[in-house]
Design a protein around this motif. Structure first.
Motif, mmCIF file in Angstrom:
data_model
loop_
_atom_site.group_PDB
_atom_site.id
_atom_site.type_symbol
_atom_site.label_atom_id
_atom_site.label_comp_id
_atom_site.label_asym_id
_atom_site.label_seq_id
_atom_site.Cartn_x
_atom_site.Cartn_y
_atom_site.Cartn_z
ATOM 1 N N UNK A 100 0.574 -1.155 -0.207
ATOM 2 C CA UNK A 100 0.391 -0.294 0.361
ATOM 3 C C UNK A 100 0.400 1.184 0.546
ATOM 4 N N UNK A 101 2.324 1.098 0.525
ATOM 5 C CA UNK A 101 2.843 2.494 0.236
ATOM 6 C C UNK A 101 3.362 2.552 -0.704
ATOM 7 N N UNK A 102 4.013 1.775 -1.077
ATOM 8 C CA UNK A 102 4.025 1.162 -3.177
ATOM 9 C C UNK A 102 3.294 1.970 -3.669
ATOM 10 N N UNK A 103 2.042 1.595 -3.655
ATOM 11 C CA UNK A 103 0.748 1.921 -4.246
ATOM 12 C C UNK A 103 1.070 3.981 -4.161
ATOM 13 N N UNK A 104 0.898 4.111 -3.136
ATOM 14 C CA UNK A 104 1.118 5.847 -2.309
ATOM 15 C C UNK A 104 2.242 6.758 -3.633
ATOM 16 N N UNK A 105 3.532 5.696 -3.113
ATOM 17 C CA UNK A 105 4.785 6.850 -3.785
ATOM 18 C C UNK A 105 4.044 6.493 -5.770
ATOM 19 N N UNK A 106 4.010 5.754 -6.176
ATOM 20 C CA UNK A 106 3.355 5.331 -8.218
ATOM 21 C C UNK A 106 2.864 6.336 -7.852
ATOM 22 N N UNK A 107 1.581 6.371 -7.203
ATOM 23 C CA UNK A 107 0.063 7.619 -7.425
ATOM 24 C C UNK A 107 1.069 8.678 -7.183
ATOM 25 N N UNK A 108 1.560 9.225 -6.633
ATOM 26 C CA UNK A 108 2.666 10.845 -6.441
ATOM 27 C C UNK A 108 3.048 11.314 -7.522
ATOM 28 N N UNK A 109 3.844 9.959 -7.934
ATOM 29 C CA UNK A 109 4.691 9.842 -8.724
ATOM 30 C C UNK A 109 4.522 10.391 -9.890
ATOM 31 N N UNK A 110 3.579 10.108 -10.303
ATOM 32 C CA UNK A 110 3.055 9.066 -11.605
ATOM 33 C C UNK A 110 2.032 11.067 -12.032
ATOM 34 N N UNK A 111 0.677 10.787 -10.350
ATOM 35 C CA UNK A 111 0.055 11.319 -11.137
ATOM 36 C C UNK A 111 -0.879 12.617 -9.977
ATOM 37 N N UNK A 112 0.418 13.650 -9.850
ATOM 38 C CA UNK A 112 0.575 14.687 -8.975
ATOM 39 C C UNK A 112 -1.084 15.771 -9.465
ATOM 40 N N UNK A 113 -1.174 15.409 -10.550
ATOM 41 C CA UNK A 113 -1.950 16.447 -11.228
ATOM 42 C C UNK A 113 -3.400 16.133 -10.966
ATOM 43 N N UNK A 114 -3.838 14.962 -10.776
ATOM 44 C CA UNK A 114 -4.984 14.242 -10.170
ATOM 45 C C UNK A 114 -5.454 15.304 -8.897
ATOM 46 N N UNK A 115 -4.491 14.822 -8.052
ATOM 47 C CA UNK A 115 -4.042 14.996 -6.506
ATOM 48 C C UNK A 115 -4.917 16.949 -6.788
ATOM 49 N N UNK A 116 -4.469 17.666 -7.250
ATOM 50 C CA UNK A 116 -4.343 18.918 -7.671
ATOM 51 C C UNK A 116 -6.148 19.189 -7.880
ATOM 52 N N UNK A 117 -6.707 18.664 -8.680
ATOM 53 C CA UNK A 117 -7.990 18.671 -8.625
ATOM 54 C C UNK A 117 -8.859 18.750 -7.411
ATOM 55 N N UNK A 118 -8.204 17.642 -5.924
ATOM 56 C CA UNK A 118 -9.501 17.492 -5.272
ATOM 57 C C UNK A 118 -9.702 19.062 -4.551
ATOM 58 N N UNK A 119 -10.974 18.945 -4.107
ATOM 59 C CA UNK A 119 -10.806 20.559 -3.755
ATOM 60 C C UNK A 119 -11.162 19.690 -1.925
ATOM 61 N N UNK A 120 -10.788 20.421 -1.339
ATOM 62 C CA UNK A 120 -10.198 21.204 0.107
ATOM 63 C C UNK A 120 -11.318 20.372 1.386
ATOM 64 N N UNK A 121 -12.303 21.620 0.456
ATOM 65 C CA UNK A 121 -13.577 20.805 1.480
ATOM 66 C C UNK A 121 -14.116 19.650 1.017
#
Length: 494
Positions: free
Chosen positions: A317-338
């Protein structure tokens, strides 16, 4: 490798649970969301490999969000690294000197009162984030400002109104998913669905709500301690905060591990090994400038329920988190803070377990329930460490009736060729709980056990709860256990 398919499936489930929580807890702690993701990566890959509890998952915990927020507010973000370095060393030392059992001796009333107080503080702070606003400095300030925040809403659908609507949508979707999700999708976490729907709505309608900010590279999120580290390590304020984090993180971790042990029939937790692993994890988090970590029950229970076979699921599960934020950081930037604030509101609300205080009052009387309430109120009105110390201090009152006979004698003997007998003589209190717990755990599996409490003069609620958990775990594993004696409180467990 027969369990590999099960570990792969479980690791993906835990990853989906962990992602929104890692970011939400970081934001609730007053730090950038990527700091929580780094803690999730270390908790999975490093601590998952070293842990004394194979099925426990480690990462940022809501239980530490409040104290981290106060540290960042009062001492600045740069103080977090030195504090975690010291806290990690304390945990490693506690594991080396085999102090893990003593954390289990903390009264359940104190632990659940602490968690309830943390839950209240998270709810009242994240309530303001639901309006795209910042929380106020203290829990009481946040609580007092809640009516004005609601009364300030209008029908203009400006920034605050839009943000609040997205937050309510997230909460509504989470609750609806938990109630109506099909059985085939029971492992899909509600927090993920809530955040996903909120993100799609905010992006599809072009809503002007604040989005999550993460760096383009995960390496850019790693912030080693600044120069002058040695001077900060001897700062009394830093040392006090480190002690508080080490104590609370260790207690939460080991209580979570005990809960995880009740969910499966596999390898039991080695509490001292778990403490050492958590200490190494927090040392690394301090070196990276990330959040502190603990073993966390929500992710751990998801791991067990998803059918994890070995510790590989926690590592992956730690490997998947690392892979996600390394490859898809743009997707995280679409998430509303609320949306993340909404996840934390639901999480915080569930920490306030009124069912537990009713259980304390019904089964153990007014004092444990009073300890719970006093701990909660002090956490909310003063601070987390004061609340825990007040709770522990009040727990000492349970010793007063037994001061003349605090000693507990434990006799263990083989009873015939296929039986084992444990006899208790004296008062079972939290003072003797580590030794009592070790004795019960030494009882061989696959053998009929007799637990004789006829000479047990008294038992506080901490000891009774521990014995209850031991009985339930052994009986769930098919053990034949006979409880003999006429001690009212213990005999009721039979």
């Amino acid at each position: 490798m027969a369990g590999l398919p099960r570990d792969l499936t479980a690791s993906i489930v835990v990853f989906l649970v962990a992602m929104p929580l890692c970011m939400g807890i970081a934001i609730a702690s007053g730090v950038p969301p990527e700091r929580g993701l780094i803690t999730g990566i270390i908790g999975g890959i490093v601590v998952g490999a070293l842990a004394g509890s194979p099925f426990q998952v480690s990462g940022p915990a809501a239980g530490l969000a409040v104290i981290v927020f106060e540290i960042v507010r009062d001492q600045g973000l740069s103080a977090l690294g030195p504090i975690l370095l010291i806290a990690g060393l304390i945990q490693v030392a506690a594991g080396v000197f085999k102090l893990g059992g003593w954390f289990r001796a903390i009264s359940p009333a104190v632990v659940h009162g602490m968690l309830a107080g943390i839950g209240v503080l998270i709810v009242v702070a994240q309530f303001h984030v639901l309006f795209d606003a910042k929380p106020l400095p203290s829990g009481l300030d946040n609580l007092a400002a809640m009516p004005a925040r609601l009364l300030g809403l209008s029908m203009t659908w400006a920034g605050a109104e839009t943000a609040f609507a997205v937050g309510l949508l997230t909460i509504g979707v989470m609750l609806a998913w938990e109630k109506f999700r099909p059985q085939s999708m029971r492992l899909v976490p509600a927090a993920l669905i809530g955040v996903l729907v909120a993100t799609l709505v905010a992006s599809g309608l072009g809503l002007g709500v604040v989005r999550v900010e993460v760096p383009a590279s995960i390496l850019g999120a790693i912030v080693p301690p600044e120069s002058g580290l040695l001077a900060r390590l001897v700062d009394p304020a830093i040392l006090t905060a480190a002690l508080a984090i080490a104590f609370i993180a260790s207690a939460e971790t080991l209580l979570s591990a005990a809960a995880v042990d009740r969910m499966h029939d596999g390898v039991r937790t080695d509490y001292n090994k778990e403490l050492r692993a958590q200490g190494i994890g927090n040392l690394l988090c301090g070196a990276a400038g990330a959040l502190p970590m603990t073993g966390v029950i929500v992710r751990s229970s998801a791991n067990v329920q998803a059918g994890a076979a070995t510790r590989l699921s926690a590592i992956l599960h730690g490997v998947w988190i690392l892979a996600f934020i390394a490859l898809l950081p743009w997707l995280l930037r679409e998430i509303p803070m609320v949306a993340l604030a909404a996840v934390l509101v639901v999480t915080g609300w569930r920490l306030v377990s009124l069912q537990h205080v009713r259980h304390l009052f019904r089964d153990y009387g007014l004092l444990p329930a009073g300890i719970w309430a006093a701990t909660l109120v002090t956490v909310v009105a003063v601070d987390l460490l004061s609340g825990v110390l007040i709770g522990i201090g009040l727990s000492m009152l349970e010793l007063l009736p037994h001061l003349k006979r605090l000693r507990l004698k434990i006799d263990e003997e083989q009873d015939g060729s296929d039986g084992y007998r444990i006899a208790l003589d004296g008062a079972a209190t939290f003072v003797s709980l580590p030794r009592l717990s070790d004795s019960l755990d030494r009882a061989p599996h696959g053998t009929a056990i007799q637990l004789d409490v006829s000479r047990l003069s008294a038992a506080d609620h901490t000891s009774v709860e521990m014995i209850r958990e031991w009985l339930n775990r052994r009986r769930a594993g098919g053990a034949a256990i006979e409880l003999t004696g006429n001690n009212n409180r213990i005999a009721a467990l039979a």
